[in-house]
Design a protein around this motif. Sequence first.
Motif, mmCIF file in Angstrom:
data_model
loop_
_atom_site.group_PDB
_atom_site.id
_atom_site.type_symbol
_atom_site.label_atom_id
_atom_site.label_comp_id
_atom_site.label_asym_id
_atom_site.label_seq_id
_atom_site.Cartn_x
_atom_site.Cartn_y
_atom_site.Cartn_z
ATOM 1 N N UNK A 328 0.771 -1.227 0.000
ATOM 2 C CA UNK A 328 0.000 0.000 0.000
ATOM 3 C C UNK A 328 0.805 1.282 0.000
ATOM 4 N N UNK A 329 2.112 1.198 -0.168
ATOM 5 C CA UNK A 329 2.936 2.414 -0.140
ATOM 6 C C UNK A 329 2.754 3.269 -1.398
ATOM 7 N N UNK A 330 2.460 2.622 -2.531
ATOM 8 C CA UNK A 330 2.367 3.342 -3.802
ATOM 9 C C UNK A 330 1.238 4.364 -3.787
ATOM 10 N N UNK A 331 1.581 5.617 -4.110
ATOM 11 C CA UNK A 331 0.600 6.699 -4.168
ATOM 12 C C UNK A 331 0.307 7.132 -5.600
ATOM 13 N N UNK A 332 1.349 7.143 -6.432
ATOM 14 C CA UNK A 332 1.224 7.735 -7.761
ATOM 15 C C UNK A 332 1.957 6.896 -8.795
ATOM 16 N N UNK A 333 1.287 6.623 -9.909
ATOM 17 C CA UNK A 333 1.914 6.005 -11.075
ATOM 18 C C UNK A 333 1.584 6.881 -12.274
ATOM 19 N N UNK A 334 2.613 7.427 -12.904
ATOM 20 C CA UNK A 334 2.425 8.386 -13.993
ATOM 21 C C UNK A 334 2.998 7.833 -15.281
ATOM 22 N N UNK A 335 2.249 7.990 -16.367
ATOM 23 C CA UNK A 335 2.698 7.541 -17.684
ATOM 24 C C UNK A 335 2.714 8.723 -18.632
ATOM 25 N N UNK A 336 3.758 8.811 -19.438
ATOM 26 C CA UNK A 336 3.863 9.864 -20.449
ATOM 27 C C UNK A 336 4.765 9.385 -21.562
ATOM 28 N N UNK A 337 5.153 10.295 -22.447
ATOM 29 C CA UNK A 337 6.080 9.945 -23.507
ATOM 30 C C UNK A 337 5.449 9.308 -24.718
ATOM 31 N N UNK A 338 4.307 8.648 -24.542
ATOM 32 C CA UNK A 338 3.577 8.021 -25.625
ATOM 33 C C UNK A 338 2.169 7.757 -25.126
ATOM 34 N N UNK A 368 6.493 19.227 -19.353
ATOM 35 C CA UNK A 368 5.113 18.934 -18.971
ATOM 36 C C UNK A 368 4.175 20.091 -19.303
ATOM 37 N N UNK A 369 3.084 19.742 -20.004
ATOM 38 C CA UNK A 369 2.082 20.714 -20.437
ATOM 39 C C UNK A 369 0.725 20.427 -19.797
ATOM 40 N N UNK A 370 0.317 19.177 -19.842
ATOM 41 C CA UNK A 370 -1.002 18.775 -19.345
ATOM 42 C C UNK A 370 -0.881 17.560 -18.439
ATOM 43 N N UNK A 371 -1.879 17.386 -17.577
ATOM 44 C CA UNK A 371 -1.898 16.206 -16.709
ATOM 45 C C UNK A 371 -3.321 15.951 -16.223
ATOM 46 N N UNK A 372 -3.589 14.695 -15.922
ATOM 47 C CA UNK A 372 -4.834 14.321 -15.275
ATOM 48 C C UNK A 372 -4.679 14.492 -13.767
ATOM 49 N N UNK A 373 -5.772 14.683 -13.046
ATOM 50 C CA UNK A 373 -5.686 14.794 -11.581
ATOM 51 C C UNK A 373 -5.069 13.538 -10.971
ATOM 52 N N UNK A 374 -4.229 13.707 -9.957
ATOM 53 C CA UNK A 374 -3.570 12.557 -9.347
ATOM 54 C C UNK A 374 -4.520 11.694 -8.535
#
Length: 570
Positions: A328-338, A368-374
């Motif tokens: 349960x430690x994981x808070x955020x997983x972010x994908x970008x680049x493609x 970084x230009x855009x992002x979805x809410x975490x």
Amino acid sequence: MEAVWLQHYPRGVPAEVDIFRFASLKDMLEQSCGRFRERPAFTNMGVTLSYGELDRLSRDFGAYLQQVAGLRKGERVAIMLPNLLQYPVVLFGALRAGMVVVNVNPLYTARELQHQLADSGAVAVVVLENFAHTLQEVVAATAVRHVITTRVGDLFPPVKACLVNFVIKRIKRMVPRWSLPGAVAFNTALKLGARHTLSDVPLTHADIAFLQYTGGTTGVAKGAMLTHGNLLANVEQTSAWIGGTLKEGEEVIITPLPLYHIFALTANLLLFVKWGANDVLITNPRDIPRFVRELRNTRFTAIVGVNTLFNMLLNAPGFDKVKQANAGALKVAVAGGMAVQRAVAERWQQTMGVALIEGYGLTEASPIVCANPLDAKAFSGKIGMPIPSTRVTMRDEAGRELPLGEEGELCVQGPQVMRGYWNMPEETARVLGTDGWLRTGDMGVMDAHGVIRFIDRCKDVIVVSGFKVYPNEVEEVVMMHPGVKEVGAVGVPDEKSGAAVKVFVVKKDAALTAAAVIAHCKANLTAYKVPKQVEFRDKLPKSAIGKILRRELKQEHAASASAAPRACDA
């Protein structure tokens, strides 16, 4: 266009950020090293550097560049390293000394390396000895006068360093023979630098921090001039976006993407140094079994990657145990680049219990230009909203702003947008124009809430595992083969990398084989640019003025995909 997205921002995220919190990246690093001195800063292969050690080592390396090598403010220092502890030491040492960093893919061919070193005017380069043989081929044709070589284990404790370096060189034989007269060993440079004082170099937001090479929106690799102000702005913008989720001095970020790539450089290294996090560097993410073991043995709170990487992890034996070990430690997983594939995102969430958050950016915007809410509960299939202090519009080919809901080229304005391309004023003017809006070359559409859906790359850019491949460069290399008369390069779907390069070739020499074409490309292109398929044709479709019509080649490939294959896979 009205900034409609501001009405739908996540709670606590401001419309604007203070981009002048730090005077320079040097200032940001030094403040973090002071605040988090005893905290772990970077970990690699089980060895950790604290912020205090990062402060000392980067100071020593900066002093070496200034006082021993004699480099002056603004001179370019190339870094040709994978994800090792040496990377942040060299990076921050160069920045603290007032130099400009030129990130170099260590897997570049000699041709690609020569172009980047010569174009940037780099006078010094730090290279892992595994790749020194490539540098050896081209260094005489560049302005480089200082070469610093390093080995994988150079910053490990003595016993482990000796063992690791011996295994890599003598057992695994991963270091081809090389000769670079006058080269200085990395640890020697640190010792020499420790004897000198690092002179304080006044730096402002206007000073260039990086020449970050990219194809831009078209064409050959160009150096995007990213200033201290550009990078600091993007760090502050992203910090504001994640502020309600992460805590300073407590996070552990997994970094499998190469730090020489702008995505990892900002989203992993610079951002998390500001937050006082421990950055776990994965040197070879292609070694999936070892990568999975690292994840099982690390209670990480964040991970940043690309779609193909997440997909490989999900299909790796033993990955099902990572969630249990992570507890349960994981808070955020972010994908970008493609683009992220929905099937991958949904499977990731089922496996890890955390949504895969997609964002959007490009080198020219730091990135970084855009992002979805975490705090998103599920994958949206969209690239999110413009981050603070950023404006985005969709424009037509004439540059006219389009209303909400209409597809157009995504254009960006904000403090993270580059100054321009190094020594390329015409290309800079084409991309930035007189109004300072960056034309990204990407197609998108914005809805009434300011949420953007990415449609596709403009023109013919091929995105292989998050890296841009430019057909012009591939075609130029293929045409260098004496047996080739004509060639057209396109991107075709690929299960592993999202897309792959396919070339259509008209032979000059009837004996030419697909294997020969691919071997030629491997000698002149980085691996991800090398065609996976070669199809021979008697002729290629052309326009009235003789331009090869890549669009028709892609359509013909799609139409024949279900028929007996004509292409030869690499």
